[in-house]
Write a protein that holds these residues in place. Structure first.
Motif, PDB file in Angstrom:
ATOM      1  N   LEU A 180      29.613   1.764  37.678  1.00  0.00           N
ATOM      2  CA  LEU A 180      29.398   1.395  36.278  1.00  0.00           C
ATOM      3  C   LEU A 180      28.723   2.522  35.502  1.00  0.00           C
ATOM      4  O   LEU A 180      29.000   2.721  34.314  1.00  0.00           O
ATOM      5  N   ARG A 219      30.457   4.538  32.148  1.00  0.00           N
ATOM      6  CA  ARG A 219      29.843   4.340  30.833  1.00  0.00           C
ATOM      7  C   ARG A 219      30.048   5.559  29.922  1.00  0.00           C
ATOM      8  O   ARG A 219      29.861   6.699  30.323  1.00  0.00           O
ATOM      9  N   VAL A 228      23.939  -0.930  31.411  1.00  0.00           N
ATOM     10  CA  VAL A 228      24.649  -1.249  32.658  1.00  0.00           C
ATOM     11  C   VAL A 228      25.251  -2.645  32.584  1.00  0.00           C
ATOM     12  O   VAL A 228      26.398  -2.872  32.979  1.00  0.00           O
ATOM     13  N   GLU A 273      28.315  -2.495  30.350  1.00  0.00           N
ATOM     14  CA  GLU A 273      29.456  -1.877  31.033  1.00  0.00           C
ATOM     15  C   GLU A 273      30.107  -2.877  31.982  1.00  0.00           C
ATOM     16  O   GLU A 273      31.335  -2.963  32.070  1.00  0.00           O
ATOM     17  N   HIS A 274      29.294  -3.645  32.669  1.00  0.00           N
ATOM     18  CA  HIS A 274      29.797  -4.695  33.575  1.00  0.00           C
ATOM     19  C   HIS A 274      30.659  -5.703  32.820  1.00  0.00           C
ATOM     20  O   HIS A 274      31.610  -6.265  33.383  1.00  0.00           O
TER      21      HIS A 274
END
Length: 201
Positions: A22, A26, A125, A128-129
């Motif tokens: 991830l 990004r 994070v 992005e997930h």
């Protein structure tokens, strides 16, 4: 393969050492899908920020967010630099970040900016997930934002963030921004900032 797929491959970090995927994927686009982000999804981003590390658990971060089409969104947009306004208006959500300048004891909180950064790292994070992109912006009239949003004394507006699902039409950007959007990402080598046992910069 769509242009978004191509961009994602172009923007995938070419790392010297293996890292969490991830983090590798990004990046900070200047176009976004026009799909609205549901409130529950936004709350998941703030939940990630909520659980980040902070000095003495003071959690000095603060956020103001607004959905496209609202007066508050237009107000945030109006506080951005002219350069950022030309592309950020495609984001479904605009966000202002801030931090509390002093501790509860009245001392200057030297670590507040560090803690704000940690919270945004968590949020990034998590985003992005979820397939959500965040483009952080320093180009912001923070003093104007403080006034427009009646931010109380003791809190400092810091940055703005454009938030939205990856996507959008790259061709809608100006020619110079289109070129930037398609460039491969670059970073300084580790040896330029991580020094073993002594300062070498």
């Amino acid at each position: 393969m769509t242009e978004l797929d191509t961009l994602q491959l172009t923007k995938k970090a070419t790392t010297d050492h293996e890292i969490f995927p991830l983090l590798q994927m990004r990046w900070s686009p200047r176009t976004f899908s026009d799909t609205p982000i549901p409130e529950e999804e936004l709350l998941r981003l703030f939940e990630a920020a909520r659980w980040s590390a902070s000095s003495f658990n003071r959690q000095p971060w603060r956020f103001i967010y607004a959905i496209k089409g609202t007066e508050a969104y237009r107000s945030i947009l109006d506080c951005l630099s002219e350069f950022n306004r030309q592309w950020a208006s495609s984001a479904p959500v605009l966000l202002l970040t801030a931090y509390k300048e002093h501790t509860e004891e009245g001392d200057k909180n030297f670590h507040a900016l560090h803690d704000l950064g940690l919270s945004l790292g968590n949020m990034g994070v998590q985003a992005e997930h979820m397939g959500i992109a965040m483009h952080h912006m320093a180009g912001l009239n923070w003093e104007k934002a403080q006034e427009v949003f009646s931010v109380p004394e003791g809190f400092h507006i810091t940055t703005a963030i454009a938030v939205g699902y990856y996507g959008g039409d790259v061709d809608s950007l100006s020619e110079d921004l289109r070129e930037q959007e398609r460039l491969e990402r670059q970073r300084k080598p580790i040896a330029s900032f991580a020094f073993k046992e002594e300062w070498k910069g």
